[in-house]
Design a protein around this motif. Structure first.
Motif, PDB file in Angstrom:
ATOM      1  N   ALA A  46       0.672  -1.238  -0.132  1.00 41.25           N
ATOM      2  CA  ALA A  46       0.103   0.013   0.031  1.00 41.25           C
ATOM      3  C   ALA A  46       0.943   1.219  -0.007  1.00 41.25           C
ATOM      4  O   ALA A  46       0.196   2.368  -0.263  1.00 41.25           O
ATOM      5  CB  ALA A  46      -0.859   0.062   1.161  1.00 41.25           C
ATOM      6  N   GLN A  47       2.144   1.160   0.416  1.00 41.87           N
ATOM      7  CA  GLN A  47       2.908   2.325   0.616  1.00 41.87           C
ATOM      8  C   GLN A  47       3.513   2.725  -0.827  1.00 41.87           C
ATOM      9  O   GLN A  47       4.238   3.800  -1.171  1.00 41.87           O
ATOM     10  CB  GLN A  47       4.093   2.104   1.556  1.00 41.87           C
ATOM     11  CG  GLN A  47       3.829   1.726   2.888  1.00 41.87           C
ATOM     12  CD  GLN A  47       2.573   2.377   3.388  1.00 41.87           C
ATOM     13  OE1 GLN A  47       2.363   3.852   3.498  1.00 41.87           O
ATOM     14  NE2 GLN A  47       1.259   1.888   3.650  1.00 41.87           N
ATOM     15  N   PHE A  48       3.334   1.864  -1.801  1.00 38.75           N
ATOM     16  CA  PHE A  48       3.751   2.151  -3.311  1.00 38.75           C
ATOM     17  C   PHE A  48       2.531   3.074  -3.645  1.00 38.75           C
ATOM     18  O   PHE A  48       1.388   2.570  -4.176  1.00 38.75           O
ATOM     19  CB  PHE A  48       4.125   0.813  -4.023  1.00 38.75           C
ATOM     20  CG  PHE A  48       5.036   0.069  -3.562  1.00 38.75           C
ATOM     21  CD1 PHE A  48       6.448   0.570  -4.016  1.00 38.75           C
ATOM     22  CD2 PHE A  48       5.191  -0.831  -2.722  1.00 38.75           C
ATOM     23  CE1 PHE A  48       7.639  -0.270  -3.781  1.00 38.75           C
ATOM     24  CE2 PHE A  48       6.160  -1.508  -2.406  1.00 38.75           C
ATOM     25  CZ  PHE A  48       7.391  -1.249  -2.833  1.00 38.75           C
ATOM     26  N   ARG A  49       2.722   4.502  -3.781  1.00 43.40           N
ATOM     27  CA  ARG A  49       1.712   5.198  -4.012  1.00 43.40           C
ATOM     28  C   ARG A  49       2.006   6.286  -5.137  1.00 43.40           C
ATOM     29  O   ARG A  49       2.954   6.965  -4.897  1.00 43.40           O
ATOM     30  CB  ARG A  49       1.120   5.725  -2.692  1.00 43.40           C
ATOM     31  CG  ARG A  49       0.011   6.870  -2.775  1.00 43.40           C
ATOM     32  CD  ARG A  49      -0.167   7.297  -1.279  1.00 43.40           C
ATOM     33  NE  ARG A  49      -1.142   8.722  -1.437  1.00 43.40           N
ATOM     34  CZ  ARG A  49      -2.246   8.697  -0.942  1.00 43.40           C
ATOM     35  NH1 ARG A  49      -2.743   7.531  -0.315  1.00 43.40           N
ATOM     36  NH2 ARG A  49      -3.070   9.455  -0.755  1.00 43.40           N
ATOM     37  N   THR A  58      -1.988   2.503  -6.073  1.00 39.11           N
ATOM     38  CA  THR A  58      -1.165   1.732  -5.027  1.00 39.11           C
ATOM     39  C   THR A  58      -0.993   0.440  -5.295  1.00 39.11           C
ATOM     40  O   THR A  58      -1.753  -0.181  -6.421  1.00 39.11           O
ATOM     41  CB  THR A  58      -1.939   2.133  -3.604  1.00 39.11           C
ATOM     42  OG1 THR A  58      -2.898   1.189  -3.758  1.00 39.11           O
ATOM     43  CG2 THR A  58      -2.308   3.612  -3.294  1.00 39.11           C
ATOM     44  N   GLY A  59      -0.166  -0.125  -4.487  1.00 35.94           N
ATOM     45  CA  GLY A  59       0.011  -1.453  -4.627  1.00 35.94           C
ATOM     46  C   GLY A  59      -0.974  -2.590  -3.905  1.00 35.94           C
ATOM     47  O   GLY A  59      -0.875  -3.796  -3.903  1.00 35.94           O
ATOM     48  N   GLN A  60      -1.864  -1.850  -3.343  1.00 31.04           N
ATOM     49  CA  GLN A  60      -2.918  -2.642  -2.448  1.00 31.04           C
ATOM     50  C   GLN A  60      -3.657  -3.659  -3.083  1.00 31.04           C
ATOM     51  O   GLN A  60      -3.801  -4.743  -2.739  1.00 31.04           O
ATOM     52  CB  GLN A  60      -4.093  -1.529  -1.912  1.00 31.04           C
ATOM     53  CG  GLN A  60      -3.602  -0.802  -0.523  1.00 31.04           C
ATOM     54  CD  GLN A  60      -4.554   0.276  -0.037  1.00 31.04           C
ATOM     55  OE1 GLN A  60      -4.837   1.002  -0.783  1.00 31.04           O
ATOM     56  NE2 GLN A  60      -5.067   0.235   1.099  1.00 31.04           N
ATOM     57  N   VAL A  93      -1.312   1.469   8.034  1.00 31.51           N
ATOM     58  CA  VAL A  93      -1.219   0.476   6.920  1.00 31.51           C
ATOM     59  C   VAL A  93      -1.915   0.798   5.661  1.00 31.51           C
ATOM     60  O   VAL A  93      -1.561   0.127   4.639  1.00 31.51           O
ATOM     61  CB  VAL A  93      -2.079  -0.794   7.550  1.00 31.51           C
ATOM     62  CG1 VAL A  93      -1.335  -1.235   8.821  1.00 31.51           C
ATOM     63  CG2 VAL A  93      -3.295  -0.580   7.801  1.00 31.51           C
ATOM     64  N   PHE A  94      -2.726   1.816   5.652  1.00 31.89           N
ATOM     65  CA  PHE A  94      -3.157   2.251   4.438  1.00 31.89           C
ATOM     66  C   PHE A  94      -2.539   2.973   3.473  1.00 31.89           C
ATOM     67  O   PHE A  94      -1.300   3.456   3.826  1.00 31.89           O
ATOM     68  CB  PHE A  94      -4.539   3.042   4.860  1.00 31.89           C
ATOM     69  CG  PHE A  94      -5.824   2.264   5.277  1.00 31.89           C
ATOM     70  CD1 PHE A  94      -5.780   1.150   5.055  1.00 31.89           C
ATOM     71  CD2 PHE A  94      -6.373   3.115   6.206  1.00 31.89           C
ATOM     72  CE1 PHE A  94      -6.939   0.383   5.814  1.00 31.89           C
ATOM     73  CE2 PHE A  94      -7.567   2.255   7.053  1.00 31.89           C
ATOM     74  CZ  PHE A  94      -7.792   1.086   6.623  1.00 31.89           C
ATOM     75  N   ALA A  95      -2.724   3.266   2.415  1.00 30.40           N
ATOM     76  CA  ALA A  95      -1.864   4.164   1.474  1.00 30.40           C
ATOM     77  C   ALA A  95      -1.157   5.253   1.991  1.00 30.40           C
ATOM     78  O   ALA A  95      -2.100   6.058   2.346  1.00 30.40           O
ATOM     79  CB  ALA A  95      -2.378   4.186   0.164  1.00 30.40           C
ATOM     80  N   GLY A  96      -0.213   5.406   1.813  1.00 23.20           N
ATOM     81  CA  GLY A  96       0.670   6.551   2.296  1.00 23.20           C
ATOM     82  C   GLY A  96       0.731   6.826   3.954  1.00 23.20           C
ATOM     83  O   GLY A  96       0.911   7.923   4.455  1.00 23.20           O
ATOM     84  N   GLY A  97       0.631   5.468   4.432  1.00 20.20           N
ATOM     85  CA  GLY A  97       0.664   5.505   5.916  1.00 20.20           C
ATOM     86  C   GLY A  97      -0.640   6.016   6.466  1.00 20.20           C
ATOM     87  O   GLY A  97      -0.380   6.171   7.712  1.00 20.20           O
ATOM     88  N   LYS A 181      -0.576  -5.733 -12.922  1.00 20.88           N
ATOM     89  CA  LYS A 181      -0.278  -6.399 -11.803  1.00 20.88           C
ATOM     90  C   LYS A 181      -0.973  -7.721 -12.058  1.00 20.88           C
ATOM     91  O   LYS A 181      -0.651  -8.735 -11.292  1.00 20.88           O
ATOM     92  CB  LYS A 181      -1.339  -5.662 -10.932  1.00 20.88           C
ATOM     93  CG  LYS A 181      -0.784  -4.213 -10.399  1.00 20.88           C
ATOM     94  CD  LYS A 181      -1.609  -3.404  -9.546  1.00 20.88           C
ATOM     95  CE  LYS A 181      -1.450  -2.128  -9.387  1.00 20.88           C
ATOM     96  NZ  LYS A 181      -2.525  -1.282  -8.380  1.00 20.88           N
ATOM     97  N   ILE A 182      -2.191  -7.972 -12.888  1.00 20.88           N
ATOM     98  CA  ILE A 182      -2.676  -9.194 -13.106  1.00 20.88           C
ATOM     99  C   ILE A 182      -1.733  -9.910 -13.863  1.00 20.88           C
ATOM    100  O   ILE A 182      -1.569 -11.371 -13.588  1.00 20.88           O
ATOM    101  CB  ILE A 182      -4.101  -9.067 -13.863  1.00 20.88           C
ATOM    102  CG1 ILE A 182      -4.975  -8.485 -13.147  1.00 20.88           C
ATOM    103  CG2 ILE A 182      -4.448 -10.192 -14.504  1.00 20.88           C
ATOM    104  CD1 ILE A 182      -6.307  -7.998 -13.502  1.00 20.88           C
TER     105      ILE A 182
END
Length: 200
Positions: A46-49, A58-60, A93-97, A181-182
């Motif tokens: 998720a931090q890849f934003r 994001t990577g979520q 834990v969510f995107a961007g902390g 991603k897929i």
């Protein structure tokens, strides 16, 4: 027994891939440990934003789909629910902390809710061997992604001025990235199965 027979004829379910990757056993403690590691995995991705508007890239999504595919229906669903709970309770834990219940109620709230259903769907299909085959993995991931889009767009549309604006903010920018991603997941999962699990 062939993969085709596993997915269409057999009523027996696949042992989740995570049980081979993290062979801790089948106890409750082992499941909790895998759940914690899964939450950490999604949080890290998720931090890849990339900020592009009300809904960032994001990577979520990749994390959620991989958790569903590797953990199966039950543990995959519980892991994503746990991810949302710990984020809502204040862990970044969510995107961007980000954290807090306000995130779940914000512009991305629909996507976050969709994560649970997507992980359950992909996990259900993984239990039936779909993550052992590239084509079936692609289909499972596409279905999971569609679920996330449906939930996300339905929620986002409530705060956007028009449905066209909703699509421009919450769908169009993500299609290319999600397809990549897929593709990564579709190549990775069957390859991992080949090396860590018994052949059918």
């Amino acid at each position: 027994m062939t993969t085709h027979n596993i997915t269409t004829q057999s009523v027996s379910l696949e042992k989740p891939l995570i049980n081979y990757l993290l062979p801790f056993g089948s106890s409750l403690i082992a499941s909790i440990l895998r759940l914690i590691l899964g939450v950490v995995f999604i949080a890290l991705l998720a931090q890849f934003r990339i900020e592009i508007g009300p809904v960032p890239i994001t990577g979520q999504t990749l994390g959620v789909l991989l958790i569903g595919a590797a953990y199966g229906l039950s543990l995959g669903t519980f892991t994503v629910v746990a991810y949302l709970i710990v984020g809502g309770l204040g862990l970044g834990v969510f995107a961007g902390g980000a954290s807090g219940w306000s995130v779940l109620q914000g512009a991305t709230g629909g996507y976050l809710a969709g994560f649970v259903v997507a992980a359950a769907l992909v996990g259900f299909l993984a239990n039936r061997g779909w993550n052992r085959n590239v084509v079936l993995t692609i289909i499972a991931m596409l279905l999971g992604n569609m679920v996330i889009y449906v939930f996300g767009l339905a929620w986002l549309n409530k705060i956007m001025p028009s449905f066209q604006a909703t699509l421009q903010a919450g769908l169009t920018p993500f299609i290319a990235g999600d397809l990549i991603k897929i593709a990564v997941a579709a190549l990775l999962l069957p390859l991992v199965w080949r090396f860590v699990a018994p052949k059918k």
